[in-house]
Enzyme design. Structure first.
Site, PDB file in Angstrom:
ATOM      1  N   ARG A   1       4.994  -3.956   3.461  1.00 29.66           N
ATOM      2  CA  ARG A   1       4.119  -3.918   2.280  1.00 29.66           C
ATOM      3  C   ARG A   1       3.836  -2.508   1.752  1.00 29.66           C
ATOM      4  O   ARG A   1       2.702  -2.015   1.806  1.00 29.66           O
ATOM      5  CB  ARG A   1       2.805  -4.654   2.561  1.00 29.66           C
TER       6      ARG A   1
ATOM      7  N   ASN B   1      -8.547 -13.229  -4.647  1.00 29.89           N
ATOM      8  CA  ASN B   1      -7.610 -12.267  -5.231  1.00 29.89           C
ATOM      9  C   ASN B   1      -7.946 -11.884  -6.674  1.00 29.89           C
ATOM     10  O   ASN B   1      -7.279 -11.032  -7.262  1.00 29.89           O
ATOM     11  CB  ASN B   1      -6.168 -12.799  -5.150  1.00 29.89           C
TER      12      ASN B   1
ATOM     13  N   ARG C   1     -11.946 -13.540   6.211  1.00 32.67           N
ATOM     14  CA  ARG C   1     -11.591 -12.624   5.123  1.00 32.67           C
ATOM     15  C   ARG C   1     -11.375 -13.392   3.820  1.00 32.67           C
ATOM     16  O   ARG C   1     -11.587 -12.839   2.739  1.00 32.67           O
ATOM     17  CB  ARG C   1     -10.288 -11.883   5.458  1.00 32.67           C
TER      18      ARG C   1
HETATM   19  C1  UD1 Z   1      -1.058  -9.934  -3.450  1.00 29.99           C
HETATM   20  C2  UD1 Z   1      -2.116 -10.859  -2.903  1.00 29.99           C
HETATM   21  C3  UD1 Z   1      -1.595 -11.621  -1.688  1.00 29.99           C
HETATM   22  C4  UD1 Z   1      -0.288 -12.324  -2.034  1.00 29.99           C
HETATM   23  C5  UD1 Z   1       0.700 -11.373  -2.688  1.00 29.99           C
HETATM   24  C6  UD1 Z   1       1.933 -12.077  -3.210  1.00 29.99           C
HETATM   25  C7  UD1 Z   1      -4.159  -9.733  -3.506  1.00 29.99           C
HETATM   26  C8  UD1 Z   1      -5.359  -8.979  -3.068  1.00 29.99           C
HETATM   27  N1  UD1 Z   1      -3.279 -10.069  -2.558  1.00 29.99           N
HETATM   28  O1  UD1 Z   1      -0.754  -8.987  -2.433  1.00 29.99           O
HETATM   29  O2  UD1 Z   1      -2.577 -12.578  -1.307  1.00 29.99           O
HETATM   30  O3  UD1 Z   1       0.284 -12.841  -0.839  1.00 29.99           O
HETATM   31  O4  UD1 Z   1       0.093 -10.687  -3.798  1.00 29.99           O
HETATM   32  O5  UD1 Z   1       1.592 -13.088  -4.096  1.00 29.99           O
HETATM   33  O6  UD1 Z   1      -4.021 -10.060  -4.669  1.00 29.99           O
HETATM   34  N2  UD1 Z   1       6.117  -4.227  -2.977  1.00 29.99           N
HETATM   35  C9  UD1 Z   1       6.870  -3.085  -2.981  1.00 29.99           C
HETATM   36  N3  UD1 Z   1       6.306  -1.912  -3.447  1.00 29.99           N
HETATM   37  C10 UD1 Z   1       5.030  -1.867  -3.912  1.00 29.99           C
HETATM   38  C11 UD1 Z   1       4.267  -3.050  -3.917  1.00 29.99           C
HETATM   39  C12 UD1 Z   1       4.827  -4.219  -3.446  1.00 29.99           C
HETATM   40  O7  UD1 Z   1       8.020  -3.094  -2.559  1.00 29.99           O
HETATM   41  O8  UD1 Z   1       4.588  -0.786  -4.317  1.00 29.99           O
HETATM   42  C13 UD1 Z   1       6.695  -5.505  -2.478  1.00 29.99           C
HETATM   43  C14 UD1 Z   1       5.984  -6.035  -1.224  1.00 29.99           C
HETATM   44  O9  UD1 Z   1       6.483  -5.438  -0.044  1.00 29.99           O
HETATM   45  C15 UD1 Z   1       6.299  -7.519  -1.303  1.00 29.99           C
HETATM   46  C16 UD1 Z   1       6.340  -7.786  -2.816  1.00 29.99           C
HETATM   47  O10 UD1 Z   1       6.462  -6.507  -3.435  1.00 29.99           O
HETATM   48  O11 UD1 Z   1       7.550  -7.797  -0.746  1.00 29.99           O
HETATM   49  C17 UD1 Z   1       5.118  -8.466  -3.360  1.00 29.99           C
HETATM   50  O12 UD1 Z   1       3.955  -7.829  -2.885  1.00 29.99           O
HETATM   51  P1  UD1 Z   1       2.646  -7.678  -3.772  1.00 29.99           P
HETATM   52  O13 UD1 Z   1       2.700  -8.629  -4.923  1.00 29.99           O
HETATM   53  O14 UD1 Z   1       2.425  -6.240  -4.084  1.00 29.99           O
HETATM   54  O15 UD1 Z   1       1.515  -8.149  -2.776  1.00 29.99           O
HETATM   55  P2  UD1 Z   1       0.035  -7.657  -2.818  1.00 29.99           P
HETATM   56  O16 UD1 Z   1      -0.319  -7.259  -4.199  1.00 29.99           O
HETATM   57  O17 UD1 Z   1      -0.210  -6.683  -1.708  1.00 29.99           O
END
Ligand code: UD1
Length: 431
Positions: A134, A35, A410
């Site tokens: 997500r 990550n 992955r």
């Molecule tokens: C990253 C990590 C993943 C980890 C996650 C949470 C990477 C490549 N992946 O995923 O391994 O499980 O953080 O620690 O770093 N959300 C929204 N709107 C947005 C973006 C996010 O509502 O625009 C919500 C998501 O649905 C989720 C929460 O925010 O419920 C956290 O997600 P997020 O931190 O964005 O996960 P990733 O960055 O995709």
């Protein structure tokens, strides 16, 4: 363009066969953090000269990122030690196509850098995923606040901007890749950007350190408020990626669950506080060094623990499935509550097939530990769920067959080699 980093012959239908029941015992080395390397590779697009990234783990997500940059026309060279040299200036296209984004959601991380450095980007929407919906709305909203014009058409985010402007961004939810995308975009924006309610994950800090080395002016990474003073250009650098705290935690749990002993080397114990607390609660004797962790269960069965996931520095959602595996064989009743993603308990049904007494109530997996699991044929549904099933297989009686293990490739480098080194009986078969 030269790409020496290609998908190996491991087939999508490969399975892992595990013969459980032996305590793990030995030492392994931890790889660079998945990550962290993904945003850093995306961040190379911001530079005006070649960037070399080292301590890169050999993972399919890295291969996907390399393919993504390669498709854009970026010149990449990967040497035998997996240092990746990226020359972003050969870029010809500014698009992240659906075929790649659907296999790796983190492809969205090219959006901010492309827009900041080249003023345009076309990035496929990631769509649904096994662990919940997500969305990426916060990435889009933040870039719009910085002056980007964004349309979503035919499943693509079409973004353009003359030069992004600094802005005050208050994130509704703590999002890791959202924070990273906006942080990267802000480095070349005009004026100051403040990101409030920013993710504090160590991988965000590693990205900020990398960008600062390139000449960015970022302060506050690792706190909820990040301030970025925009600069006109960023230069090429060499950068070493930090160790993978989730890989570290996964092997610690694997040793704990088998009543074994492990030394994990080349890691950073400071990044695992919340995980170490729970392992100690489970009865593990843990010794910490500067860059190593030793765990000894002294042959004992773990005690069940209570875990609640939340953004860093709280307990990571990426360790939740592994601790569910620990709880299903632990003494007593345990609970694991998932607060970050809406649907991240698919491993539970598979563990039930192995004889686990576990049920999901709302956001919580409740367990009554059983002394023995039985080997079974199980299916991996996402990266960390796969890891938890392998861990369960290590402690189960008889043979466990884990299907759809492309998920594991992955995010875990050489998992069967590392587990074999610890005395685990695990092998891969091609079907
Ligand atoms: C990253 C990590 C993943 C980890 C996650 C949470 C990477 C490549 N992946 O995923 O391994 O499980 O953080 O620690 O770093 N959300 C929204 N709107 C947005 C973006 C996010 O509502 O625009 C919500 C998501 O649905 C989720 C929460 O925010 O419920 C956290 O997600 P997020 O931190 O964005 O996960 P990733 O960055 O995709």
């Amino acid at each position: 363009m030269r790409i020496f980093f290609c998908n190996d012959s491991r087939d999508l239908m490969d399975k892992l066969i595990i013969n459980g029941g032996r305590p793990l015992d030995g030492a392994i080395r931890i790889s660079g953090a998945k990550n962290a390397v993904l945003p850093i590779l995306a961040g190379t697009l911001l530079a005006e000269g070649p960037v070399t990234v080292s301590n890169v783990p050999h993972l399919n997500d890295v291969t996907t990122t390399v393919s993504l940059l390669g498709r854009m026309g970026v010149d990449l060279v990967v040497d035998e030690k997996l240092n990746i040299e990226v020359d972003p200036q050969t870029i010809k296209e500014f698009c992240a196509p659906y075929e790649l984004v659907k296999t790796m959601r983190a492809s969205i991380l090219v959006l901010g850098p492309l827009l900041a450095r080249y003023g345009r980007a076309e990035v496929s929407l990631p769509g649904g995923c096994a662990i919940g919906s997500r969305p990426v709305d916060l990435h889009i909203k933040g870039l719009q606040a910085m002056g980007a014009e964004i349309d979503v058409q035919n499943g693509y985010i079409l973004a353009k901007a003359k030069r992004l402007r600094g802005a005050k961004l208050v994130m509704d939810t703590v999002t890791v890749t959202g924070t990273e995308n906006l942080l990267m975009a802000a480095t070349l924006a005009e004026g100051e950007t403040i990101i409030e309610n920013a993710a504090r994950e160590p991988e965000v800090v590693d990205l900020a350190d990398f960008l600062n080395k390139m000449g960015a002016q970022i302060s506050g990474a690792g706190t909820p408020t990040i301030t970025v003073k925009g600069v006109d250009s960023l230069k090429g650098v060499r950068y070493r990626v930090l160790p993978d705290r989730i890989e570290t935690g996964t092997y610690l749990v694997a040793a704990a669950i088998t009543g074994g002993r492990i030394k994990v080397k080349d890691t950073d114990p400071k990044l695992l506080d919340s995980v170490i607390v729970k392992l100690r609660d489970a009865g593990a004797k843990i010794t910490l060094g500067d860059d190593w962790i030793e765990l000894d269960m002294q042959g004992r069965r773990p005690q069940a623990v209570t875990v609640k996931t939340a953004p860093y520095p709280a307990f990571p959602t990426d360790m939740q499935a592994q601790f569910t595996a620990l709880n299903v064989v632990a003494e007593g009743t345990g609970s694991v509550t998932e607060n970050v993603f809406e649907n991240r308990f698919m491993h539970v049904q598979e563990m039930q097939r192995m004889g686990a007494d576990v049920r999901v109530e709302g956001k919580t997996a409740l367990t009554r530990g059983v002394k023995n699991l039985n080997g079974a044929q199980v299916m991996a549904t996402d990266l960390r769920a796969s890891a938890s099933l392998i861990i369960a297989g290590l402690v189960a009686n008889g043979e466990t067959v884990v299907d759809r293990i492309y998920h594991i490739d992955r995010g875990y480098e050489a998992i069967e080699e590392k587990l074999s080194q610890l005395g685990g009986k695990i092998r891969r078969i091609a079907v």
